[in-house]
Design an enzyme around this catalytic site. Sequence first.
Site, PDB file in Angstrom:
ATOM      1  N   LYS A 114       1.122  -1.365   0.167  1.00  0.00           N
ATOM      2  CA  LYS A 114      -0.059   0.022  -0.262  1.00  0.00           C
ATOM      3  C   LYS A 114       1.035   1.932  -0.034  1.00  0.00           C
ATOM      4  O   LYS A 114       1.467   1.439   1.242  1.00  0.00           O
ATOM      5  CB  LYS A 114      -0.986   0.322   1.093  1.00  0.00           C
ATOM      6  CG  LYS A 114      -1.691   1.603   1.294  1.00  0.00           C
ATOM      7  CD  LYS A 114      -2.954   0.941   2.877  1.00  0.00           C
ATOM      8  CE  LYS A 114      -3.256   2.138   3.034  1.00  0.00           C
ATOM      9  NZ  LYS A 114      -4.721   2.530   3.725  1.00  0.00           N
ATOM     10  N   GLU A 127       7.646  -6.461   1.181  1.00  0.00           N
ATOM     11  CA  GLU A 127       6.301  -6.178   2.349  1.00  0.00           C
ATOM     12  C   GLU A 127       5.004  -7.281   1.804  1.00  0.00           C
ATOM     13  O   GLU A 127       4.401  -8.265   2.105  1.00  0.00           O
ATOM     14  CB  GLU A 127       5.244  -5.216   1.988  1.00  0.00           C
ATOM     15  CG  GLU A 127       5.958  -3.893   2.104  1.00  0.00           C
ATOM     16  CD  GLU A 127       5.719  -3.657   3.545  1.00  0.00           C
ATOM     17  OE1 GLU A 127       5.458  -4.239   4.107  1.00  0.00           O
ATOM     18  OE2 GLU A 127       6.462  -2.887   4.212  1.00  0.00           O
ATOM     19  N   LYS A 142      -2.094  -1.598  -4.013  1.00  0.00           N
ATOM     20  CA  LYS A 142      -3.301  -0.265  -3.313  1.00  0.00           C
ATOM     21  C   LYS A 142      -2.037   0.938  -3.711  1.00  0.00           C
ATOM     22  O   LYS A 142      -1.171   0.547  -2.868  1.00  0.00           O
ATOM     23  CB  LYS A 142      -3.647  -0.541  -2.920  1.00  0.00           C
ATOM     24  CG  LYS A 142      -4.779   0.602  -2.050  1.00  0.00           C
ATOM     25  CD  LYS A 142      -5.297   0.247  -0.730  1.00  0.00           C
ATOM     26  CE  LYS A 142      -6.026   1.492   0.159  1.00  0.00           C
ATOM     27  NZ  LYS A 142      -5.960   1.669   0.821  1.00  0.00           N
ATOM     28  N   SER A 179     -10.493   5.253  -4.635  1.00  0.00           N
ATOM     29  CA  SER A 179     -11.523   6.156  -4.637  1.00  0.00           C
ATOM     30  C   SER A 179     -11.375   7.391  -5.898  1.00  0.00           C
ATOM     31  O   SER A 179     -11.778   7.955  -6.830  1.00  0.00           O
ATOM     32  CB  SER A 179     -11.639   7.036  -3.406  1.00  0.00           C
ATOM     33  OG  SER A 179     -10.209   7.818  -2.927  1.00  0.00           O
TER      34      SER A 179
HETATM   35  C1  PBG Z   1      -7.392   3.087   5.518  1.00  0.00           C
HETATM   36  C2  PBG Z   1      -8.221   3.145   4.450  1.00  0.00           C
HETATM   37  C3  PBG Z   1      -7.958   4.369   3.121  1.00  0.00           C
HETATM   38  C4  PBG Z   1      -8.460   3.343   1.719  1.00  0.00           C
HETATM   39  C5  PBG Z   1      -8.489   2.011   2.101  1.00  0.00           C
HETATM   40  N1  PBG Z   1      -8.316   1.647   4.274  1.00  0.00           N
HETATM   41  C6  PBG Z   1      -7.455   5.259   3.007  1.00  0.00           C
HETATM   42  C7  PBG Z   1      -5.654   5.745   3.444  1.00  0.00           C
HETATM   43  O1  PBG Z   1      -5.249   4.612   3.638  1.00  0.00           O
HETATM   44  O2  PBG Z   1      -5.195   7.022   4.214  1.00  0.00           O
HETATM   45  C8  PBG Z   1      -7.380   4.240   0.597  1.00  0.00           C
HETATM   46  C9  PBG Z   1      -9.344   2.944  -0.090  1.00  0.00           C
HETATM   47  C10 PBG Z   1      -9.303   4.281  -1.492  1.00  0.00           C
HETATM   48  O3  PBG Z   1      -9.167   5.729  -1.461  1.00  0.00           O
HETATM   49  O4  PBG Z   1     -10.906   3.750  -1.683  1.00  0.00           O
HETATM   50  N2  PBG Z   1      -6.659   2.630   6.336  1.00  0.00           N
HETATM   51 ZN    ZN Z   2      -6.106   3.964   7.438  1.00  0.00          ZN
END
Ligand code: PBG
Ligand code: ZN
Length: 334
Positions: free
Chosen positions: A205, A243, A258, A284
């Site tokens: 991530k 990771e 992601k 998103s």
């Molecule tokens: C929470 C989380 C996030 C997303 C999924 N779980 C936001 C972040 O890490 O700031 C992002 C999902 C998306 O942007 O659609 N940790």
């Molecule tokens: Zn978070």
Amino acid sequence: MSTRIATRPERVRPRRLRRTRAIRDLAAETHVTPAHCVMPHFVSGGLRGETEVPSLPGIAQLGVEDLVRQVAEEIELGIRSVLLFGHAREPADKTSDGRAAWDADGPVPVALRRLKAEFGDDVVVIADVCLCAYTDHGHCGIFEDGAVKNDLSLGPLARTALAYADAGADVVAPSDMMDGRVAAIRDGLDAAGHEEVLLLSYAVKYASAYYGPFRDAADSAPASGDRQGYQMDPRNVREALREAALDEREGADMLMVKPALAYLDVIRAVRESTRLPLFAYNVSGEYAAVKAAAANGWLDEARIVRENLTAMRRAGADRIITYHAREAAQRGWL
Ligand code: PBG
Ligand code: ZN
């Protein structure tokens, strides 16, 4: 004579495989169907009511009964897996340790119990595990003396995962990026008799600007600083393999990369490094960018969505978590 073969390019015609739609389908290497997609949902505390998220057009925070109605439609459309996100009901519910995350009566456990009662094993319900929507500082772990404390965060994350497993989650999906959290969560689940609950790790991530609209929906932006101290540096790909390997060794059942679109090379690299099921999260901001361009008439949404999701599958993702899932299935875009 072989030289004659080589000098007759018209004998070899890749275009034959492109002549009709049916021939193209026969030769297609990559497929995207509703069954490849996971639909994310934001659940609010109440029973009913949809609160639109302006930066995520078409996506709303749902009351639990509205969630049940939408999931029923999604199952009908062939989308058999959903990912749940909660958020604090009131700003006053946010604390430094994020304890509302593991409240058995919080939005996510309530939704999990309701979905399982309604659909049983006809749907796979995945619960995102993180603290950021429930902490007053907005970070994904415990924040002290200006820093996110890795090892202090593991207990609260494991407790959260356990609360969701107790409420009926089929899969828990930690998204916090603390080191060692897969092992801590697995041990916590097993000790409580939840050996069968699956663990989907947000293993890879990145610290991405593409999460902006999500943070509006979950009210989870950090109050100070950013997440670069725990999420990955977009300049790195070897680190992604590290990771992924760590989380696999700690007992993850499935892995995720992601975001997706700007990281197709990472999806490919991780795909080739593991045998575990691999998910890509079409996040998103990727969704919002397509929606905004489509609303302006600058892009053909159906074709863009199909092309983007196909690219993620072609890069090596087995499954795609995408806000487009419901609409794409409904409108026959896949
Ligand atoms: C929470 C989380 C996030 C997303 C999924 N779980 C936001 C972040 O890490 O700031 C992002 C999902 C998306 O942007 O659609 N940790
Ligand atoms: Zn978070």
